[in-house]
Design a protein around this motif. Sequence first.
Motif, PDB file in Angstrom:
ATOM      1  N   ILE A  28       0.816  -1.209   0.000  1.00 19.26           N
ATOM      2  CA  ILE A  28       0.000   0.000   0.000  1.00 19.26           C
ATOM      3  C   ILE A  28       0.851   1.262   0.000  1.00 19.26           C
ATOM      4  CG2 ILE A  28      -2.008  -1.116   1.029  1.00 19.26           C
ATOM      5  CD1 ILE A  28      -1.381   0.165   3.598  1.00 19.26           C
ATOM      6  N   ARG A  29       2.052   1.183   0.498  1.00 19.53           N
ATOM      7  CA  ARG A  29       2.874   2.397   0.465  1.00 19.53           C
ATOM      8  C   ARG A  29       3.496   2.626  -0.908  1.00 19.53           C
ATOM      9  NH1 ARG A  29       7.145   4.007   4.195  1.00 19.53           N
ATOM     10  NH2 ARG A  29       6.379   6.044   3.610  1.00 19.53           N
ATOM     11  N   ARG A  30       3.848   1.572  -1.609  1.00 24.15           N
ATOM     12  CA  ARG A  30       4.600   1.747  -2.842  1.00 24.15           C
ATOM     13  C   ARG A  30       3.789   1.562  -4.103  1.00 24.15           C
ATOM     14  NH1 ARG A  30       7.776   4.763  -0.045  1.00 24.15           N
ATOM     15  NH2 ARG A  30       9.434   3.688   1.070  1.00 24.15           N
ATOM     16  N   LEU A  31       2.523   1.230  -3.907  1.00 26.91           N
ATOM     17  CA  LEU A  31       1.642   1.071  -5.056  1.00 26.91           C
ATOM     18  C   LEU A  31       1.535   2.339  -5.913  1.00 26.91           C
ATOM     19  CD1 LEU A  31      -0.488  -0.559  -6.619  1.00 26.91           C
ATOM     20  CD2 LEU A  31      -2.166   0.158  -4.940  1.00 26.91           C
ATOM     21  N   PRO A  32       1.459   3.515  -5.297  1.00 23.27           N
ATOM     22  CA  PRO A  32       1.213   4.703  -6.113  1.00 23.27           C
ATOM     23  C   PRO A  32       2.196   4.891  -7.271  1.00 23.27           C
ATOM     24  CG  PRO A  32       0.882   5.249  -3.827  1.00 23.27           C
ATOM     25  CD  PRO A  32       1.401   3.839  -3.858  1.00 23.27           C
ATOM     26  N   TYR A  33       3.445   4.500  -7.091  1.00 24.54           N
ATOM     27  CA  TYR A  33       4.393   4.689  -8.201  1.00 24.54           C
ATOM     28  C   TYR A  33       3.914   3.957  -9.442  1.00 24.54           C
ATOM     29  CZ  TYR A  33       7.675   6.210  -4.621  1.00 24.54           C
ATOM     30  OH  TYR A  33       8.277   6.874  -3.603  1.00 24.54           O
ATOM     31  N   THR A  34       3.634   2.673  -9.251  1.00 24.39           N
ATOM     32  CA  THR A  34       3.211   1.868 -10.383  1.00 24.39           C
ATOM     33  C   THR A  34       1.850   2.315 -10.882  1.00 24.39           C
ATOM     34  OG1 THR A  34       4.410   0.062  -9.384  1.00 24.39           O
ATOM     35  CG2 THR A  34       2.902  -0.494 -11.149  1.00 24.39           C
ATOM     36  N   LEU A  35       0.998   2.611  -9.954  1.00 26.30           N
ATOM     37  CA  LEU A  35      -0.356   3.002 -10.322  1.00 26.30           C
ATOM     38  C   LEU A  35      -0.357   4.275 -11.149  1.00 26.30           C
ATOM     39  CD1 LEU A  35      -3.354   2.883 -10.231  1.00 26.30           C
ATOM     40  CD2 LEU A  35      -3.320   3.693  -7.893  1.00 26.30           C
ATOM     41  N   ARG A  36       0.367   5.266 -10.683  1.00 27.11           N
ATOM     42  CA  ARG A  36       0.345   6.535 -11.396  1.00 27.11           C
ATOM     43  C   ARG A  36       0.968   6.428 -12.775  1.00 27.11           C
ATOM     44  NH1 ARG A  36      -2.968   7.531  -8.646  1.00 27.11           N
ATOM     45  NH2 ARG A  36      -3.886   7.555 -10.680  1.00 27.11           N
ATOM     46  N   SER A  37       2.062   5.712 -12.856  1.00 25.44           N
ATOM     47  CA  SER A  37       2.685   5.630 -14.167  1.00 25.44           C
ATOM     48  C   SER A  37       1.829   4.793 -15.106  1.00 25.44           C
ATOM     49  CB  SER A  37       4.089   5.050 -14.059  1.00 25.44           C
ATOM     50  OG  SER A  37       4.030   3.693 -13.739  1.00 25.44           O
ATOM     51  N   SER A  38       1.159   3.785 -14.563  1.00 25.99           N
ATOM     52  CA  SER A  38       0.291   2.970 -15.416  1.00 25.99           C
ATOM     53  C   SER A  38      -0.888   3.790 -15.908  1.00 25.99           C
ATOM     54  CB  SER A  38      -0.240   1.762 -14.658  1.00 25.99           C
ATOM     55  OG  SER A  38       0.789   1.086 -14.026  1.00 25.99           O
ATOM     56  N   ALA A  39      -1.457   4.558 -15.011  1.00 26.53           N
ATOM     57  CA  ALA A  39      -2.600   5.369 -15.410  1.00 26.53           C
ATOM     58  C   ALA A  39      -2.173   6.383 -16.466  1.00 26.53           C
ATOM     59  CB  ALA A  39      -3.196   6.079 -14.205  1.00 26.53           C
ATOM     60  N   ALA A  40      -1.014   6.973 -16.256  1.00 31.57           N
ATOM     61  CA  ALA A  40      -0.556   7.981 -17.209  1.00 31.57           C
ATOM     62  C   ALA A  40      -0.367   7.374 -18.592  1.00 31.57           C
ATOM     63  CB  ALA A  40       0.741   8.615 -16.712  1.00 31.57           C
ATOM     64  N   ILE A  41       0.207   6.199 -18.629  1.00 31.86           N
ATOM     65  CA  ILE A  41       0.467   5.609 -19.940  1.00 31.86           C
ATOM     66  C   ILE A  41      -0.846   5.211 -20.609  1.00 31.86           C
ATOM     67  CG2 ILE A  41       0.666   3.128 -19.481  1.00 31.86           C
ATOM     68  CD1 ILE A  41       3.406   4.913 -21.227  1.00 31.86           C
ATOM     69  N   LEU A  42      -1.797   4.803 -19.808  1.00 33.49           N
ATOM     70  CA  LEU A  42      -3.078   4.391 -20.375  1.00 33.49           C
ATOM     71  C   LEU A  42      -3.762   5.536 -21.097  1.00 33.49           C
ATOM     72  CD1 LEU A  42      -5.129   2.063 -18.061  1.00 33.49           C
ATOM     73  CD2 LEU A  42      -4.795   1.892 -20.503  1.00 33.49           C
ATOM     74  N   TYR A  43      -3.575   6.729 -20.558  1.00 31.53           N
ATOM     75  CA  TYR A  43      -4.195   7.867 -21.204  1.00 31.53           C
ATOM     76  C   TYR A  43      -3.668   8.029 -22.621  1.00 31.53           C
ATOM     77  CZ  TYR A  43      -6.654   9.701 -17.164  1.00 31.53           C
ATOM     78  OH  TYR A  43      -7.535   9.891 -16.142  1.00 31.53           O
ATOM     79  N   GLN A  44      -2.490   7.516 -22.857  1.00 33.37           N
ATOM     80  CA  GLN A  44      -1.900   7.713 -24.183  1.00 33.37           C
ATOM     81  C   GLN A  44      -2.223   6.586 -25.155  1.00 33.37           C
ATOM     82  OE1 GLN A  44       2.275   8.419 -23.988  1.00 33.37           O
ATOM     83  NE2 GLN A  44       2.089  10.115 -22.590  1.00 33.37           N
ATOM     84  N   ILE A  45      -2.728   5.480 -24.633  1.00 35.75           N
ATOM     85  CA  ILE A  45      -2.938   4.349 -25.539  1.00 35.75           C
ATOM     86  C   ILE A  45      -4.311   4.447 -26.187  1.00 35.75           C
ATOM     87  CG2 ILE A  45      -3.150   1.842 -25.661  1.00 35.75           C
ATOM     88  CD1 ILE A  45      -1.188   1.687 -23.354  1.00 35.75           C
ATOM     89  N   SER A  46      -4.323   4.358 -27.489  1.00 37.33           N
ATOM     90  CA  SER A  46      -5.579   4.504 -28.202  1.00 37.33           C
ATOM     91  C   SER A  46      -6.493   3.312 -27.928  1.00 37.33           C
ATOM     92  CB  SER A  46      -5.306   4.603 -29.694  1.00 37.33           C
ATOM     93  OG  SER A  46      -6.460   4.297 -30.413  1.00 37.33           O
ATOM     94  N   PRO A  47      -7.740   3.587 -27.574  1.00 36.47           N
ATOM     95  CA  PRO A  47      -8.669   2.485 -27.295  1.00 36.47           C
ATOM     96  C   PRO A  47      -8.902   1.620 -28.528  1.00 36.47           C
ATOM     97  CG  PRO A  47      -9.613   4.598 -26.665  1.00 36.47           C
ATOM     98  CD  PRO A  47      -8.360   4.895 -27.398  1.00 36.47           C
ATOM     99  N   SER A  48      -8.564   2.111 -29.700  1.00 37.23           N
ATOM    100  CA  SER A  48      -8.849   1.292 -30.872  1.00 37.23           C
ATOM    101  C   SER A  48      -8.025   0.014 -30.880  1.00 37.23           C
ATOM    102  CB  SER A  48      -8.657   2.088 -32.157  1.00 37.23           C
ATOM    103  OG  SER A  48      -7.340   2.462 -32.327  1.00 37.23           O
ATOM    104  N   MET A  49      -6.904   0.000 -30.149  1.00 40.85           N
ATOM    105  CA  MET A  49      -6.151  -1.250 -30.021  1.00 40.85           C
ATOM    106  C   MET A  49      -6.997  -2.294 -29.295  1.00 40.85           C
ATOM    107  SD  MET A  49      -3.360  -0.896 -31.389  1.00 40.85           S
ATOM    108  CE  MET A  49      -2.946   0.557 -32.282  1.00 40.85           C
ATOM    109  N   GLU A  50      -7.614  -1.849 -28.229  1.00 35.79           N
ATOM    110  CA  GLU A  50      -8.461  -2.767 -27.481  1.00 35.79           C
ATOM    111  C   GLU A  50      -9.646  -3.200 -28.333  1.00 35.79           C
ATOM    112  OE1 GLU A  50      -9.402  -0.995 -23.578  1.00 35.79           O
ATOM    113  OE2 GLU A  50      -7.398  -0.165 -23.749  1.00 35.79           O
ATOM    114  N   GLU A  51     -10.194  -2.245 -29.041  1.00 30.60           N
ATOM    115  CA  GLU A  51     -11.338  -2.588 -29.879  1.00 30.60           C
ATOM    116  C   GLU A  51     -10.939  -3.613 -30.925  1.00 30.60           C
ATOM    117  OE1 GLU A  51     -13.560   1.723 -29.399  1.00 30.60           O
ATOM    118  OE2 GLU A  51     -12.639   1.192 -31.295  1.00 30.60           O
TER     119      GLU A  51
END
Lengths: 372, 372, 342, 551
Positions: free
Chosen positions: D429-452
């Motif tokens: 719980i203390r170190r999750l934010p690093y991974t979480l934040r960077s993952s969220a940030a990268i997700l914003y950049q990935i086009s949903p059309s890949m998932e589609e």
Amino acid sequence: MSVSISAQEVVKKYGEVTVIPNLSVEIKNGEFFTLLGPSGCGKTTLLRMIAGFNSIEGGEIKFGEQVINNIPAHKRNIGMVFQNYAIFPHLTVRQNVEYGLKLRKLNKEEMKKKIDHILKVVKIEEYQDRLPERLSGGQQQRVALARAIVIHPSVLLMDEPLSNLDAKLRVEMRGAIRDVQKEVGITTVYVTHDQEEALAVSDRIAVMKEGIIQQVGAPYKIYTRPANIFVATFIGHSNLFKGILTTTPEGTFVKFRNGYEIQMDTLVEVTRDKANVIIAVRPEEFSISDKGINAIIKSKTFLGKYVNYELTFDEDMIVPGQPSIEYSQDIGHAERTYEVGDTITLVPNKSKINIFTDDGSQSLIKDVSAYE
Amino acid sequence: MSVSISAQEVVKKYGEVTVIPNLSVEIKNGEFFTLLGPSGCGKTTLLRMIAGFNSIEGGEIKFGEQVINNIPAHKRNIGMVFQNYAIFPHLTVRQNVEYGLKLRKLNKEEMKKKIDHILKVVKIEEYQDRLPERLSGGQQQRVALARAIVIHPSVLLMDEPLSNLDAKLRVEMRGAIRDVQKEVGITTVYVTHDQEEALAVSDRIAVMKEGIIQQVGAPYKIYTRPANIFVATFIGHSNLFKGILTTTPEGTFVKFRNGYEIQMDTLVEVTRDKANVIIAVRPEEFSISDKGINAIIKSKTFLGKYVNYELTFDEDMIVPGQPSIEYSQDIGHAERTYEVGDTITLVPNKSKINIFTDDGSQSLIKDVSAYE
Amino acid sequence: GSTSTSTATSEPEKKATTEATSEAAQQETTDPETKDLVIYCPHPLEFIEPLVSEFETQTGVSVEVVAAGTGELLKRVESEQGNPLGDIFWGGSLSTMKPQQDLFENYQSINEEYVYDNMKNVEGPLTRFTNIPSVIMVNTDLIGDIKIEGYEDLLNPELKGKIAHCDPSKSSSSYEHLINMLYAMGNGDPEQGWGYVEKLCENLDGKLLSGSSAVYKGVADGEYTVGLTFEEGGAKYVADGAPVKLVYMKEGVISKPDGVYIIKDAKNMANAKKFIDFVTGKDAQTIIIEKLNRRSVRTDVPAPNGLEKIENINLIYDDEELVVEKKQEWLDKFKDIFTSAQ
Amino acid sequence: MNKAKIKWDFWSTMTLVIMAIFALFLIYPLFSLFISGFQDAETGAFTLSNFARFFEKKYYYQSMINSFKVTVSVTFLAILIGAPIAYFMTCYKIKFKGLIEVLVIISMLSPPFIGAYSWILLGGRSGVITKFFLNTFGIELPSVYGFGGILLVFTLKLYPFIYLYVSGALKKIDVSLSEAAESLGCNSVKKVITIIIPLILPTVLAGALLVFMNALADFGTPMLIGEGFSVMPVIIYSEFISEVGGQANFAAAMASIMVLITALLFMAQKYVVNKKSFTMSSLRPIQPKEAKGIKGFLMHAFIYFAVFLSIIPQLTVIYTSFLKTKGSMFTSGFSLDSYRSVLKNAGKAIANSYIYGIIAIIIIILLGMFIAYLSTRRKNVFTSIIDTVTMFPYIVPGSVLGITLLLAFNKKPLLLSGTVIIMIVAFVIRRLPYTLRSSAAILYQISPSMEEASISLGYSPVRTFFKVTAIMMLPGVLSGALLSWITVINELSSSIILYTGNTRTMSVAIYTEVIRASYGTAAALSTILTVTTVISLLIFFKLSGSKDVNI
Ligand SMILES: Nc1ncnc2c1ncn2[C@@H]1O[C@H](COP(=O)(O)OP(=O)(O)OP(=O)(O)O)[C@@H](O)[C@H]1O
Ligand SMILES: Nc1ncnc2c1ncn2[C@@H]1O[C@H](COP(=O)(O)OP(=O)(O)OP(=O)(O)O)[C@@H](O)[C@H]1O
Ligand SMILES: [Mg+2]
Ligand SMILES: [Mg+2]
């Protein structure tokens, strides 16, 4: 101010793969120059080299007298429309278009006028405040087009700028491009897959294959007098027949395998007697007649202005390996159309057809040159 | 197994903007159905609704008898080619194509065979181990195509799948699509901007404008008997002339403003006498003659199979607001071509031309219906 | 520096201690099976090592030391009530532990009779372990001619900003110093001492450290010229040959014991008791004075090597009840004085 | 939108499971902490006096002002250093790039206290550098204490966060956007400002938030070199856990204030990110160019200098670990004594560090990716709550968190104290934010059309997540996970409360040495930790087959 572009013995390699082995071409000042060629032949690559985004492994590219190999892209005063649009996702339509102009110290009013104008030309003024993600594919492409044109660069590079537009819009857009280009005198290098488009707008066309230029010339010349069978079959359709050249005192004749003969007066002189040649006849260069070559109709496709018939010939009449042999009948005036299974007799129009050497590498028609 | 698709009173809104107000269409089982329409008219939107990637704000979409509004996309057994390709950048070409097959419990060998086959069909087998970033635009597009086709879905949705291919490849690819589609019997919804393509491959075409279907019909029907002037001018070119309908005992006539009259036997009966109408003549439906309507040649464009002349008429003869009035001369056989400035006399081919109500909203030709 | 006498532990005494320990174990074992002992201890490894290994060899108990700061350990004990994971809490000055004595088990070590009177475990759980006077530590390289004999000398303007002192709310040694200076400078009445504190705070020049070790470490490293710390903290540097010396404030030095305590409901109660008996035993106490620079609580163990003799120190005493009562008030008052001096 | 219906699928289940986990391990302990902030220390009655006290006494509220002074400055400085380095390293061919990346990572490795102490040894009043300048040039350098020193140490310690985050984001930008700008006549600087920065803004903000919060929460550094420049975490820490015995309720009130501030900041950041994020499908990532001429020289100089500065403390640590010591004094000459004296105990601690670390990092990566996905692609009230709550433990001082956990899980049926589980929970719980934040940030950049695209091929959303989304997220996830890993390995402040003899980790062992000033052995342990961590990372990257260190 527009400039001429000259590529001299240019080489491009991606790692070990040579994509462009040795390419030289001169593009004139203010010319509308189109690159045509199969997918993957190196069109985008060449465009990107001119733009300054690809390294040049050999040779030189000059703008006017200046070698630009080492001039960074942003100092080359180019405009570019990218194959994948590359519009800035964080800027609205208007801001995208404005972007390049802002760098070119204009006063506010002039800038506004220019942008309003170009937005209207490409028909996206109603979307000007939207972000790109909320635009359709074609709308995005028009933003990319407007953005590149509005700065009136000296060299305009366009990589399939109209591929996602409907036919009507495409005609309008190419008119618009043509207008701006002529008005300001921009040297334009244009990549397209739409041959009609290429024929319609270009001053000259270069046909490429595997990084090698096959023919450069005016659209009419390229279409009517292709320099080799690659060009003949790539630009428009050409039906290839095996033929034999015979020289008699009356003149030179080409004979189809079934014996039908045509007198050709426009061939180069050096041609050997009895040489094997390839006769290239375009679908629209056939006419229905009672004497000529016989064919059976294999299938029929309606294509708007005309009907396309796929034909079957005797195996040994035709050059092997062709996807189809076609006859296209102009139906604006045609009296009757034919059905699948009908046998028809066709004569080629001898003033239009082209004759090539046996290996297809060279045209035997007089005054045809690969580089004009 | 393929299915029929039926959209009933479908509505699509993006926030406040209604993109598709109310659309109904039936696509038959195994049919090749094409959507044509101007950029931004809602083609991609409709496709994505069928695919399950856009929410549906009203109405129903059925596959066969089953309402699919709430079936998640991955259970719909569709294949889709995206306008922006959407190939997986982290997988090689082969892995991209393999991706969908892996789910469909095939044995190794069969899978390999299928993939090898499709890679060959779309001509990218030599790049199969490359990552997409090292492919040209057209090559990427073919990967997207192969990936969607290889799984033999029951519904295949394609959003301009060939826009970045050269003409020759495009013809080959559309043949390949057609073949697979017919062989397996896939219901296909196809979006394209290439009208020739649409005419060539489609069983039926739907022409859309601003989210509303204007006409659905077989290619030949759409081209030769458009239901309204939008379709007439959007599919192929149509020159629009002002005309007056007169009914005399000898029959019904349409009169051009310069007095030239054509007898029309194919009009619907209800038409009023002296009604204003619009006469739509396609460029290829003109012939040179000594009696008819006069025009001056304004410009001339060589377009391969034919030459296109842009014409000038008396102002009040033509419907205002048209980008150009054109005559296209088939040059496969033409005896002579004309030059800019020449005056020519043209007669329209009365069996081909179309007559519309004054507001352009309806065809006056018998048996033309907007939905077939 | 000071001279020292070293005394070897005599054989019989050692035996006695050992016997006593095992005897106690036999009588009071709640769980004879346990072979373990968990010690919470803020002392450094080098301090713990000799005593613990001696204990292990003597008793065969295997000791596990959980080391952390006093505050952290105390908080642990507090949080673990009901399921104590430790048995012994070893360290922590009496003023710190007294308010928390409910956390610990009553136990009188078998050595209580040898302990100085004023260091006897009268509360029940608070067995004294060593005796620690507050001192001023001086860096002899940096001090030059400045004379340091007591608190008063710290007001020398030349020392402005060169005094290492900790926030008394963060470090027990500086809290002890605060009490010490209040009594010493107030001549026995702590309320009279605040005037001095104010002046001292001014001379601190806004510098206030955040941990006990920062003081002696800082002075030894030459970061500060003088520091207010506890005897052992400085003495080990003296012993190691650092350029430092200890000054026992001439105005008066309060010496407070620290202790060793059994955590309430300890799982290894028997071993815990053994341990208390061991560290207060003569053997252990002798090790302490010989190697660890601390003063024994036993009357029968001499003053340690190298430390000032207790007779030469002007010892004064505080009112423990008052100190406990006023703790929060004084800490707050110090904060206010320090902040307003800035 | 079909608003009313929440479709029941894998992701809703996931939401529930994660909510349950968080309710148990985060909300329950933390909220009992916050509630105690509203309780009177003696009576337990509801009161606001704890808060009132904070705002009344200058000693306290001044520390908050100080904290903000520090954190804001540090955040800016870290961006100013980290972002350009990331940009240069991505867009240009920098010499010794691989080495620099390793060094940057090493510079992050220094455990709390040790790093700051090294700075004292170097830049303190009688530090090596200070003395050198004084004796050779007669220049009196400003001391490393106080505001300036905290700034220096924090900045050098935290710019790698920005560096890692931004590098990850830059790898997701399609080069054609940058080229488009150039084709319009834009020079490099302008291009960066008008195109690159806006595009990576979500990531920069995520990184900035972490830096900000890290600087806000860290108490080790200001404790050592603050010298009266007091900041919030030190005060909270000492009120909660001082040797003198603090006031838990008051500390809890202060912690609540910090958490509130964090929550506000975090929400502001989310708001901006939501507004300013744009998906891009990056088929052609940026290819590094040759760095030529004076520009190239300056770039290299800047990078080398910054990295050298930040690696100094580690070098000092390694150097001192070989010094001869006498007690807590360093004497002249070298020896391996420090190593000898720690080695016999270190084995277990090293093993513990890595075993717990690996377990924790796996959980962190999974949770991080899931939560990132939920909060960016499945936005709803619950996922937003989860996303926000995960940031809380990051700001609560570790030891406070440790104690809250201990209090919460010390009774049956939730008897976890003293176990490995509670250590791992704390790590996660203390170190999750690093991974979480960077993952969220990268997700914003990935086009949903890949998932589609994947879904259209028949993959369910879940499988699509694992086969496409997760893999495309990897560059971002890994840069965050790298931080998580390093910080887990170095985690101290909560483990110091939670560990027992059996679960002692390396950083605890180091701290144990530090608290009573045995820096020689601490340095030796620290060096062992650094070396093993670097080896572990090298092995990982070798196995995962990526060329450069942060993929
Ligand atoms: N996310 C969105 N938000 C708002 N409007 C949108 C969004 N996506 C598309 N639109 C608008 O909806 C209309 C239809 O878009 P759609 O993408 O379906 O067009 P299209 O027919 O595929 O066009 P094209 O041929 O140019 O690709 C367009 O006017 C477009 O601007
Ligand atoms: N980064 C790269 N690395 C290796 N090969 C590449 C790279 N980019 C392109 N190629 C290859 O170089 C050749 C030419 O590519 P280019 O993009 O110039 O083709 P193109 O003519 O524009 O094709 P299209 O019409 O399909 O866009 C192709 O075979 C392609 O696979
Ligand atoms: Mg291309
Ligand atoms: Mg579209």
